[in-house]
Design an enzyme around this catalytic site. Structure first.
Site, short mmCIF file in Angstrom:
data_model
loop_
_atom_site.label_atom_id
_atom_site.label_comp_id
_atom_site.label_asym_id
_atom_site.label_seq_id
_atom_site.Cartn_x
_atom_site.Cartn_y
_atom_site.Cartn_z
N GLU A 250 0.80 -1.22 0.00
CA GLU A 250 0.00 0.00 0.00
C GLU A 250 0.84 1.28 0.00
OE1 GLU A 250 -2.50 -0.66 3.37
OE2 GLU A 250 -3.97 -1.82 2.23
N GLU B 1 6.88 -21.91 8.27
CA GLU B 1 7.33 -20.97 9.30
C GLU B 1 8.44 -21.57 10.18
OE1 GLU B 1 4.44 -21.19 13.08
OE2 GLU B 1 3.42 -20.55 11.25
#
Length: 311
Positions: A94, A125
């Site tokens: 963004e 992960e």
């Protein structure tokens, strides 16, 4: 999330992070009415802003590190897995449309890559080596920001350690103020959000806190870099009709001049809001405004001082 077997994290695997503890306020959540259930969630969510406020001094230090890095032409990299990684990717994505940044300036890394953003991939992960490989791509002057609710996700641990080994500055954003990794990084923003509504569901309070912290972090960095004028998004370029209208509105707000005058200035500036703004406020031609902004790295207020009368 417990560390993988090849992790060098000193935390014993049986020691749970605060977010994994059972919340005494919600033990009867499955017996509650729908409205009371939602109230329980909302009551817990209401605790997050105060927890975030408590770590703002650490976040301010992180902002200053990143500002110095970007101003010097270096990069900021986010590293996260699961919810943390998705929040990181959203924040980085963004910045370009909001502040006109080069996408290479702030880069997000998600454990497992883009495929794992939409569809969880088992075990990514836990791969500290993968994080180390990605963190090892950073260099001196860069900044690595690791996001991990537990403060010990192996992928993030590997990334931060490797980045630090390459001379980068390191920041950890976690929901575990006591995370041992915090002692290894330059800044640990450890927000105490406490046990989740559903034990271990870190997309809840921990995720909300990370979103708030990363929003504040990147916004503050952009403001420090001069990507705003007052509270206006002036680093936007008018590439379509919608954005051309937005640029004109911003110029009207910033200068108090008529829309027609601002539209003409935006056209002369080829849609560059900052160039048009400096030209209007300093009352100088567009080329002079461009030169002033080039000297200040695009920051409007110092450019006004350079381009103003008598300069």
């Amino acid at each position: 999330m417990p560390p993988s077997q090849n992790s060098t994290d000193a935390t014993p695997p049986w020691v749970v992070a605060p977010t994994e503890e059972r919340n005494p306020e919600t033990v009867d959540i499955d017996l509650a009415s729908t409205l009371d259930l939602l109230r329980m969630i909302n009551d817990e969510d209401a605790k997050v802003p105060a927890a975030v406020r408590a770590v703002l001094p650490a976040l301010a230090t992180a902002v200053d590190l990143a500002t110095v890095a970007l101003r010097a032409g270096h990069r900021v990299h986010y590293f996260g897995a699961g919810t943390s990684g998705r929040i990181a990717m959203m924040d980085a994505a963004e910045l370009t449309p909001t502040y006109g940044t080069d996408p290479a300036q702030v880069v997000a890394h998600h454990a497992g890559g883009l495929e794992a953003v939409q569809r969880p991939i088992e075990g990514v992960e836990d791969r500290e080596a993968n994080g180390a490989a990605e963190g090892g791509e950073l260099g001196p002057g860069d900044v690595a920001v690791g996001l991990a609710a537990s403060g010990r996700t192996p992928y993030v641990v590997g990334a931060l350690r490797a980045a630090r080994g390459r001379g980068a500055r390191t920041i950890l954003i976690s929901a575990n103020p006591a995370a041992s990794l915090g002692a290894e990084v330059d800044v640990h923003v450890g927000v105490a959000t406490g046990p989740e509504v559903i034990a271990g569901s870190t997309r809840m309070k921990a995720g909300t806190a990370q979103k708030m912290l990363l929003n504040a972090f990147s916004t503050a960095v952009m403001v420090r870099l001069g990507r705003t004028y007052s509270n206006l998004m002036v680093a936007v370029a008018a590439r379509n009709a919608k954005l051309r209208g937005r640029v004109v509105r911003i110029l009207v707000e910033a200068t108090g001049l008529e829309p027609r005058v601002c539209a003409e200035a935006a056209e002369l500036a080829e849609g560059d809001c900052r160039v048009a703004l400096v030209s209007l406020l300093a009352e100088v031609p567009v080329p002079a405004a461009r030169r002033a902004l080039a000297e200040t790295g695009g920051a409007v207020r110092p450019a006004l001082a350079i381009a103003g009368p008598g300069n």
